[in-house]
Write a protein that holds these residues in place. Structure first.
Motif, PDB file in Angstrom:
ATOM      1  N   SER A  84       1.044  -0.902  -0.242  1.00 13.05           N
ATOM      2  CA  SER A  84      -0.172   0.096  -0.361  1.00 13.05           C
ATOM      3  C   SER A  84       0.861   1.219  -0.067  1.00 13.05           C
ATOM      4  CB  SER A  84      -1.143  -0.031   1.506  1.00 13.05           C
ATOM      5  OG  SER A  84       0.293  -0.204   2.818  1.00 13.05           O
ATOM      6  N   ASP A  85      -0.154   2.680  -0.235  1.00 14.20           N
ATOM      7  CA  ASP A  85       1.373   3.434   0.356  1.00 14.20           C
ATOM      8  C   ASP A  85       1.653   3.494   2.013  1.00 14.20           C
ATOM      9  OD1 ASP A  85      -1.556   4.421   0.492  1.00 14.20           O
ATOM     10  OD2 ASP A  85      -1.490   6.115   0.082  1.00 14.20           O
ATOM     11  N   HIS A  86       0.447   3.717   2.274  1.00 13.55           N
ATOM     12  CA  HIS A  86       0.916   3.292   3.312  1.00 13.55           C
ATOM     13  C   HIS A  86       2.273   2.626   3.692  1.00 13.55           C
ATOM     14  CE1 HIS A  86       0.752   3.967   8.013  1.00 13.55           C
ATOM     15  NE2 HIS A  86       0.483   2.954   7.996  1.00 13.55           N
ATOM     16  N   ASP A  87       2.219   1.336   3.827  1.00 12.10           N
ATOM     17  CA  ASP A  87       3.842   0.641   3.045  1.00 12.10           C
ATOM     18  C   ASP A  87       5.052   1.356   2.437  1.00 12.10           C
ATOM     19  OD1 ASP A  87       1.845  -1.640   4.375  1.00 12.10           O
ATOM     20  OD2 ASP A  87       2.410  -2.146   2.622  1.00 12.10           O
ATOM     21  N   ARG A 146       5.681   4.658   1.855  1.00 15.73           N
ATOM     22  CA  ARG A 146       5.773   6.188   3.354  1.00 15.73           C
ATOM     23  C   ARG A 146       6.265   5.589   4.263  1.00 15.73           C
ATOM     24  NH1 ARG A 146       1.262   7.461   0.977  1.00 15.73           N
ATOM     25  NH2 ARG A 146       1.032   9.250  -0.746  1.00 15.73           N
ATOM     26  N   ALA A 147       6.171   4.075   5.032  1.00 15.83           N
ATOM     27  CA  ALA A 147       6.720   4.097   5.973  1.00 15.83           C
ATOM     28  C   ALA A 147       7.921   3.131   5.773  1.00 15.83           C
ATOM     29  CB  ALA A 147       5.580   2.539   6.987  1.00 15.83           C
ATOM     30  N   ASP A 151      10.512   6.260   5.605  1.00 14.42           N
ATOM     31  CA  ASP A 151      10.812   6.784   6.511  1.00 14.42           C
ATOM     32  C   ASP A 151      11.848   5.975   7.295  1.00 14.42           C
ATOM     33  OD1 ASP A 151       8.776   8.917   6.746  1.00 14.42           O
ATOM     34  OD2 ASP A 151       6.963   8.051   7.275  1.00 14.42           O
ATOM     35  N   TRP A 152      11.719   4.896   7.823  1.00 13.59           N
ATOM     36  CA  TRP A 152      12.159   3.951   8.684  1.00 13.59           C
ATOM     37  C   TRP A 152      13.641   3.841   7.666  1.00 13.59           C
ATOM     38  CZ3 TRP A 152      14.734  -0.391   6.444  1.00 13.59           C
ATOM     39  CH2 TRP A 152      15.222  -1.578   7.803  1.00 13.59           C
ATOM     40  N   THR A 156       3.745   7.389  -6.327  1.00 10.31           N
ATOM     41  CA  THR A 156       4.200   7.533  -4.522  1.00 10.31           C
ATOM     42  C   THR A 156       5.096   7.989  -3.720  1.00 10.31           C
ATOM     43  OG1 THR A 156       2.604   5.481  -4.643  1.00 10.31           O
ATOM     44  CG2 THR A 156       3.398   5.892  -2.555  1.00 10.31           C
ATOM     45  N   SER A 163       6.542  11.228  -0.744  1.00  8.29           N
ATOM     46  CA  SER A 163       7.230  11.475   0.298  1.00  8.29           C
ATOM     47  C   SER A 163       8.269  12.869   0.277  1.00  8.29           C
ATOM     48  CB  SER A 163       7.466  10.307   0.906  1.00  8.29           C
ATOM     49  OG  SER A 163       8.832  10.303   2.205  1.00  8.29           O
TER      50      SER A 163
END
Length: 97
Positions: free
Chosen positions: A10-13, A15-16, A19-20, A55, A59
């Motif tokens: 997902s887009d959340h994955d 971005r996470a 960030d990580w 995506t 970010s």
């Protein structure tokens, strides 16, 4: 939103993962391959790549490290012909007598 249906990313994955990676190493260059690896997955068909890249670009943590920002522009200014000899193009060679 699901970006990659083959591997269920997902887009959340994305971005996470960005960030990580940025928190782990602020100077790392983040690529799609590194994101897949961070998520423990591999790319399959590649149909998601345009949306995957969009995506990534959205970010705020994707910026290029400061010491690499102008590296390419400086090297291009020095060698506009990429080190090739004069007349390296076929069109130039065939026009010569």
């Amino acid at each position: 939103m699901i970006v990659c249906h083959c591997t269920n990313i997902s887009d959340h994955d994305i971005r996470a993962a960005i960030d990580w990676m940025r928190n782990a190493d602020p100077e790392t260059i983040i690529t799609p391959g590194k994101i897949y690896h961070a998520l423990g997955k591999t790319a399959d068909c590649g149909g998601c790549m345009p949306l995957f890249l969009d995506t990534m670009r959205s970010s705020s943590n994707l910026e290029v490290p400061a010491q690499l920002t102008n590296l390419r522009a400086a090297s291009i200014g020095e060698k506009s012909n990429e080190g090739r000899r004069q007349g390296h193009r076929l069109s130039q060679q065939s026009a010569a007598p």
